[in-house]
Design an enzyme around this catalytic site. Sequence first.
Site, mmCIF file in Angstrom:
data_model
loop_
_atom_site.group_PDB
_atom_site.id
_atom_site.type_symbol
_atom_site.label_atom_id
_atom_site.label_comp_id
_atom_site.label_asym_id
_atom_site.label_seq_id
_atom_site.Cartn_x
_atom_site.Cartn_y
_atom_site.Cartn_z
ATOM 1 N N ASN A 17 -33.571 4.325 30.842
ATOM 2 C CA ASN A 17 -33.099 5.666 30.455
ATOM 3 C C ASN A 17 -32.222 5.667 29.198
ATOM 4 O O ASN A 17 -31.882 6.748 28.699
ATOM 5 C CB ASN A 17 -32.371 6.365 31.615
ATOM 6 C CG ASN A 17 -33.282 6.555 32.802
ATOM 7 O OD1 ASN A 17 -34.363 7.114 32.650
ATOM 8 N ND2 ASN A 17 -32.889 6.077 33.963
ATOM 9 N N ALA A 83 -28.879 1.560 35.041
ATOM 10 C CA ALA A 83 -28.731 1.590 36.502
ATOM 11 C C ALA A 83 -29.000 0.242 37.161
ATOM 12 O O ALA A 83 -28.553 -0.006 38.292
ATOM 13 C CB ALA A 83 -29.661 2.655 37.086
ATOM 14 N N HIS A 106 -21.071 -0.713 28.921
ATOM 15 C CA HIS A 106 -21.466 0.610 29.415
ATOM 16 C C HIS A 106 -20.833 1.658 28.521
ATOM 17 O O HIS A 106 -19.655 1.546 28.167
ATOM 18 C CB HIS A 106 -20.995 0.824 30.856
ATOM 19 C CG HIS A 106 -21.566 -0.187 31.784
ATOM 20 N ND1 HIS A 106 -22.866 -0.136 32.226
ATOM 21 C CD2 HIS A 106 -21.031 -1.314 32.313
ATOM 22 C CE1 HIS A 106 -23.101 -1.185 32.997
ATOM 23 N NE2 HIS A 106 -22.003 -1.909 33.056
HETATM 24 C C1 DQA Z 1 -24.553 3.145 32.009
HETATM 25 C C2 DQA Z 1 -23.881 3.416 33.347
HETATM 26 C C3 DQA Z 1 -24.872 3.273 34.490
HETATM 27 O O1 DQA Z 1 -24.241 3.540 35.721
HETATM 28 C C4 DQA Z 1 -26.010 4.244 34.304
HETATM 29 O O2 DQA Z 1 -26.960 4.067 35.329
HETATM 30 C C5 DQA Z 1 -26.640 4.160 32.972
HETATM 31 C C6 DQA Z 1 -25.778 3.997 31.812
HETATM 32 C C7 DQA Z 1 -23.597 3.415 30.829
HETATM 33 O O3 DQA Z 1 -23.911 2.960 29.722
HETATM 34 O O4 DQA Z 1 -22.583 4.097 30.985
HETATM 35 O O5 DQA Z 1 -27.835 4.309 32.818
HETATM 36 O O6 DQA Z 1 -24.915 1.772 31.957
#
Ligand code: DQA
Length: 161
Positions: A17, A83, A106
């Site tokens: 994503n 995720a 993140h």
């Molecule tokens: C993420 C945080 C994760 O929990 C989430 O599923 C993501 C993005 C972040 O960059 O803040 O897809 O890795």
Amino acid sequence: MILPSTPLTIVILNGPNLNLLGSRQPDIYGRETLADVEAACRRHAQTLGLGIEFRQSNHEGQLVDWIQQARGRAAGIIINPGAYTHTSIAILDALLAVELPAIEVHLSNIHQREPFRRHSYVSQAARGVICGFGSHGYILALDAMTRLAVAPATPPDIEEA
Ligand code: DQA
């Protein structure tokens, strides 16, 4: 004569994503696209004398393959596993197997969000974790990597005079 060595390569991996950055929940992840993040990483890596390979996949196995392929070639791995952070023993095992310095990034502060985001499997293999600074986290990770990066096990060819 020893030729100037090629710059150390840092592999930067992005999980599921993250290809939607810019349009995906911009209040949480910001308005920059992944291409914007890549461009900023390339600019910054150049100032640090590092080379980068910047990749994204929505597939766990593809991320595992890229981690395995970094062994002996790359000097370190920066990874935002999306995720898979919270679910993937396979990514954890791959990072442990390749024995390269790894930094987990993140965009959001995962400790400020839903409880299920607070646990990271990947952190067990990471030298450090950067979260909550948006895309600047990748820049901070590159800075940190300059102190961690090790020359690949298979050094580049050395040309004799
Ligand atoms: C993420 C945080 C994760 O929990 C989430 O599923 C993501 C993005 C972040 O960059 O803040 O897809 O890795």
